[in-house]
Design a protein around this motif. Structure first.
Motif, PDB file in Angstrom:
ATOM      1  N   VAL A 144      -5.149  -2.363  -6.091  1.00 18.57           N
ATOM      2  CA  VAL A 144      -5.226  -0.910  -5.961  1.00 18.57           C
ATOM      3  C   VAL A 144      -3.844  -0.299  -6.177  1.00 18.57           C
ATOM      4  N   ALA A 145      -3.810   0.804  -6.893  1.00 20.16           N
ATOM      5  CA  ALA A 145      -2.564   1.555  -7.068  1.00 20.16           C
ATOM      6  C   ALA A 145      -2.807   3.010  -6.694  1.00 20.16           C
ATOM      7  N   ARG A 214     -10.558   3.221 -13.253  1.00 22.87           N
ATOM      8  CA  ARG A 214     -10.903   1.806 -13.133  1.00 22.87           C
ATOM      9  C   ARG A 214     -10.474   1.119 -14.427  1.00 22.87           C
ATOM     10  N   PHE A 215      -9.632   0.105 -14.293  1.00 25.55           N
ATOM     11  CA  PHE A 215      -9.121  -0.615 -15.447  1.00 25.55           C
ATOM     12  C   PHE A 215     -10.033  -1.785 -15.796  1.00 25.55           C
ATOM     13  N   LYS A 216      -9.952  -2.224 -17.029  1.00 23.84           N
ATOM     14  CA  LYS A 216     -10.803  -3.328 -17.471  1.00 23.84           C
ATOM     15  C   LYS A 216     -10.512  -4.614 -16.712  1.00 23.84           C
ATOM     16  N   ASN A 217      -9.288  -4.744 -16.161  1.00 23.04           N
ATOM     17  CA  ASN A 217      -8.958  -5.941 -15.387  1.00 23.04           C
ATOM     18  C   ASN A 217      -9.391  -5.841 -13.928  1.00 23.04           C
ATOM     19  N   GLY A 218     -10.081  -4.731 -13.573  1.00 26.24           N
ATOM     20  CA  GLY A 218     -10.608  -4.571 -12.223  1.00 26.24           C
ATOM     21  C   GLY A 218      -9.753  -3.741 -11.297  1.00 26.24           C
ATOM     22  N   VAL A 219      -8.530  -3.456 -11.637  1.00 26.72           N
ATOM     23  CA  VAL A 219      -7.661  -2.647 -10.787  1.00 26.72           C
ATOM     24  C   VAL A 219      -8.215  -1.228 -10.683  1.00 26.72           C
ATOM     25  N   MET A 220      -8.136  -0.673  -9.469  1.00 21.50           N
ATOM     26  CA  MET A 220      -8.481   0.723  -9.237  1.00 21.50           C
ATOM     27  C   MET A 220      -7.199   1.508  -8.985  1.00 21.50           C
ATOM     28  N   ALA A 221      -7.135   2.716  -9.518  1.00 21.74           N
ATOM     29  CA  ALA A 221      -5.949   3.547  -9.312  1.00 21.74           C
ATOM     30  C   ALA A 221      -6.350   4.954  -8.902  1.00 21.74           C
ATOM     31  N   HIS A 222      -5.644   5.489  -7.907  1.00 25.84           N
ATOM     32  CA  HIS A 222      -5.823   6.857  -7.438  1.00 25.84           C
ATOM     33  C   HIS A 222      -4.602   7.649  -7.891  1.00 25.84           C
ATOM     34  N   VAL A 223      -4.800   8.658  -8.713  1.00 26.25           N
ATOM     35  CA  VAL A 223      -3.701   9.422  -9.313  1.00 26.25           C
ATOM     36  C   VAL A 223      -3.817  10.873  -8.857  1.00 26.25           C
ATOM     37  N   GLU A 224      -2.762  11.378  -8.212  1.00 28.81           N
ATOM     38  CA  GLU A 224      -2.781  12.741  -7.699  1.00 28.81           C
ATOM     39  C   GLU A 224      -1.613  13.530  -8.291  1.00 28.81           C
ATOM     40  N   LEU A 238       4.643   6.016  -5.472  1.00 32.89           N
ATOM     41  CA  LEU A 238       3.867   4.950  -6.121  1.00 32.89           C
ATOM     42  C   LEU A 238       3.634   3.855  -5.098  1.00 32.89           C
ATOM     43  N   GLU A 239       2.408   3.353  -5.062  1.00 32.33           N
ATOM     44  CA  GLU A 239       2.084   2.245  -4.167  1.00 32.33           C
ATOM     45  C   GLU A 239       1.122   1.311  -4.895  1.00 32.33           C
ATOM     46  N   ILE A 240       1.448   0.037  -4.886  1.00 31.36           N
ATOM     47  CA  ILE A 240       0.572  -0.959  -5.514  1.00 31.36           C
ATOM     48  C   ILE A 240       0.333  -2.077  -4.511  1.00 31.36           C
ATOM     49  N   ALA A 241      -0.933  -2.326  -4.213  1.00 30.38           N
ATOM     50  CA  ALA A 241      -1.313  -3.370  -3.264  1.00 30.38           C
ATOM     51  C   ALA A 241      -1.988  -4.507  -4.013  1.00 30.38           C
ATOM     52  N   GLY A 242      -1.625  -5.732  -3.630  1.00 29.85           N
ATOM     53  CA  GLY A 242      -2.212  -6.905  -4.252  1.00 29.85           C
ATOM     54  C   GLY A 242      -2.670  -7.910  -3.213  1.00 29.85           C
ATOM     55  N   GLU A 243      -3.135  -9.043  -3.688  1.00 32.20           N
ATOM     56  CA  GLU A 243      -3.645 -10.074  -2.788  1.00 32.20           C
ATOM     57  C   GLU A 243      -2.567 -10.633  -1.864  1.00 32.20           C
ATOM     58  N   GLY A 244      -1.313 -10.579  -2.320  1.00 28.31           N
ATOM     59  CA  GLY A 244      -0.245 -11.190  -1.537  1.00 28.31           C
ATOM     60  C   GLY A 244       0.766 -10.242  -0.951  1.00 28.31           C
ATOM     61  N   GLY A 245       0.570  -8.937  -1.125  1.00 31.23           N
ATOM     62  CA  GLY A 245       1.546  -8.006  -0.581  1.00 31.23           C
ATOM     63  C   GLY A 245       1.434  -6.636  -1.214  1.00 31.23           C
ATOM     64  N   GLY A 259       9.051  -3.293  -0.381  1.00 33.38           N
ATOM     65  CA  GLY A 259       8.044  -4.310  -0.652  1.00 33.38           C
ATOM     66  C   GLY A 259       7.837  -5.206   0.556  1.00 33.38           C
ATOM     67  N   VAL A 260       6.597  -5.523   0.844  1.00 36.15           N
ATOM     68  CA  VAL A 260       6.290  -6.398   1.973  1.00 36.15           C
ATOM     69  C   VAL A 260       5.155  -7.333   1.579  1.00 36.15           C
ATOM     70  N   SER A 261       5.301  -8.599   1.942  1.00 36.24           N
ATOM     71  CA  SER A 261       4.263  -9.590   1.632  1.00 36.24           C
ATOM     72  C   SER A 261       3.196  -9.579   2.715  1.00 36.24           C
ATOM     73  N   ILE A 262       2.098 -10.262   2.474  1.00 34.32           N
ATOM     74  CA  ILE A 262       0.981 -10.261   3.407  1.00 34.32           C
ATOM     75  C   ILE A 262       1.345 -10.896   4.740  1.00 34.32           C
ATOM     76  N   ASP A 263       2.369 -11.753   4.749  1.00 33.38           N
ATOM     77  CA  ASP A 263       2.806 -12.376   6.004  1.00 33.38           C
ATOM     78  C   ASP A 263       3.975 -11.626   6.644  1.00 33.38           C
ATOM     79  N   GLY A 264       4.295 -10.450   6.120  1.00 28.98           N
ATOM     80  CA  GLY A 264       5.332  -9.626   6.718  1.00 28.98           C
ATOM     81  C   GLY A 264       6.715  -9.805   6.135  1.00 28.98           C
TER      82      GLY A 264
END
Length: 327
Positions: A144-145, A214-224, A238-245, A259-264
């Motif tokens: 998500v972005a 919605r991108f073809k690679n599955g990413v969703m983006a909210h643009v304001e 700008l904020e981008i969230a992924g599986e690891g952070g 930037g912060v990872s999923i484990d902090g």
């Protein structure tokens, strides 16, 4: 390299200033229909001034035409520069309509000079650093972005052209296109667009828009994007969230990138401790000049800009109809 700037409004002044820092480029002439702006250009840089692009192309032996006029004039000015056989740099958006953009692409097909388009966010060091971190897998697979662009008052332009939707395309085409282009550069092709806007709900100089991509690679983006703020500080986030952070940016902060990872733990983003002092407008024009000297494509081509225009105009259409637009 001799450069002529067409249009001495906000972007024409920004480009003219940026050109002063490029040793290989010399601003020699400015074209603008407004005599007061021509006089200002003469005071600012001591350059020749003319009232039209036709006069500019006749008056000076220039190498590069820098088009900084309102969006609805881009196609005609682009065509004049093509006819004169000049290198071209054109401000974003490429054109007001998809048909105009497609004609510009056709004009440029096989053209033996360089053409670059001013999608300046691709040259913003913080945005470049975040893109590299995401592509390097620093937050795992992106999911998500979110972006925001605005915070200042409604823009002012020649004959108030920003307020004429038929000429400017409103906040979506003029402002949020920056983030749409950046997200395309990062995530690739868009497959679905849905948008809402306040356009048409008031005659006041206020407009706000929200776009879901919605991108073809599955990413969703909210643009304001917002032209609905009281006079204040322009800012972007700008904020981008992924599986690891997650990695984020806020232009209002002293340390804008976080930037912060999923484990902090921290996420490595080169340039996160500071932001380059180089103006992105200098960087994009330097890339254009270097592309000419090195005989290579500029970073943003007509094809790139047309693809971004297609997505952005899909958002305009979605906002008009209230329906999802499939690409």
């Amino acid at each position: 390299m001799r450069v002529g700037v067409v249009g001495y409004g906000t972007m024409g002044r920004v480009h003219s200033q940026a050109l002063q820092a490029i040793p290989e480029a010399q601003l020699v002439v400015v074209a603008d229909a407004d005599p007061e702006r021509r006089a200002q250009a003469q005071r600012d840089y001591g350059v020749d001034t003319v009232s039209s692009i036709e006069e500019l192309l006749r008056a000076e032996d220039i190498d590069l035409v820098d088009i900084c006029t309102p969006t609805y004039l881009h196609e005609s000015h682009f065509a004049e520069a093509i006819k004169a056989g000049k290198h071209i740099f054109c401000e974003k958006p490429l054109a007001r309509t998809l048909e105009e953009g497609q004609r510009m692409l056709e004009l440029s097909s096989g053209y033996d000079k360089k053409i670059g388009i001013g999608h300046v966010v691709r040259f913003m060091p913080a945005y470049e650093s975040i893109r590299k971190a995401v592509l390097d897998g620093e937050i795992g697979g992106a999911a998500v972005a979110r972006t925001f662009r605005g915070g200042a008052k409604f823009p002012q332009g020649w004959h108030d052209w920003f307020a004429d939707f038929d000429l400017s395309g409103g906040v979506i085409l003029d402002l949020t296109i920056h983030d749409i282009d950046y997200l395309r550069w990062l995530f690739g092709d868009v497959e679905r667009v849905y948008a809402k806007t306040t356009h048409g709900r008031t005659t006041a100089h206020l407009e706000w828009a929200f776009i879901l991509l919605r991108f073809k690679n599955g990413v969703m983006a909210h643009v304001e994007g917002s032209w609905a703020n009281y006079p204040g500080e322009f800012y972007t986030t700008l904020e981008i969230a992924g599986e690891g952070g997650m990695v984020s940016y806020d232009s209002r902060k002293t340390q804008p990138i976080h930037g912060v990872s999923i484990d902090g733990g921290p996420v490595a983003v080169n340039g996160s401790s500071s932001v380059s002092a180089d103006s992105p407008y200098y960087l994009e024009l330097k890339d254009m000049v270097d592309a000419i000297l090195e005989d290579r494509p500029p970073r943003v081509t007509v094809e790139d800009a047309l693809a971004t225009l297609k997505v952005t105009l899909a958002a305009v259409e979605s906002a008009r109809t209230g329906q999802v637009v499939e690409l």
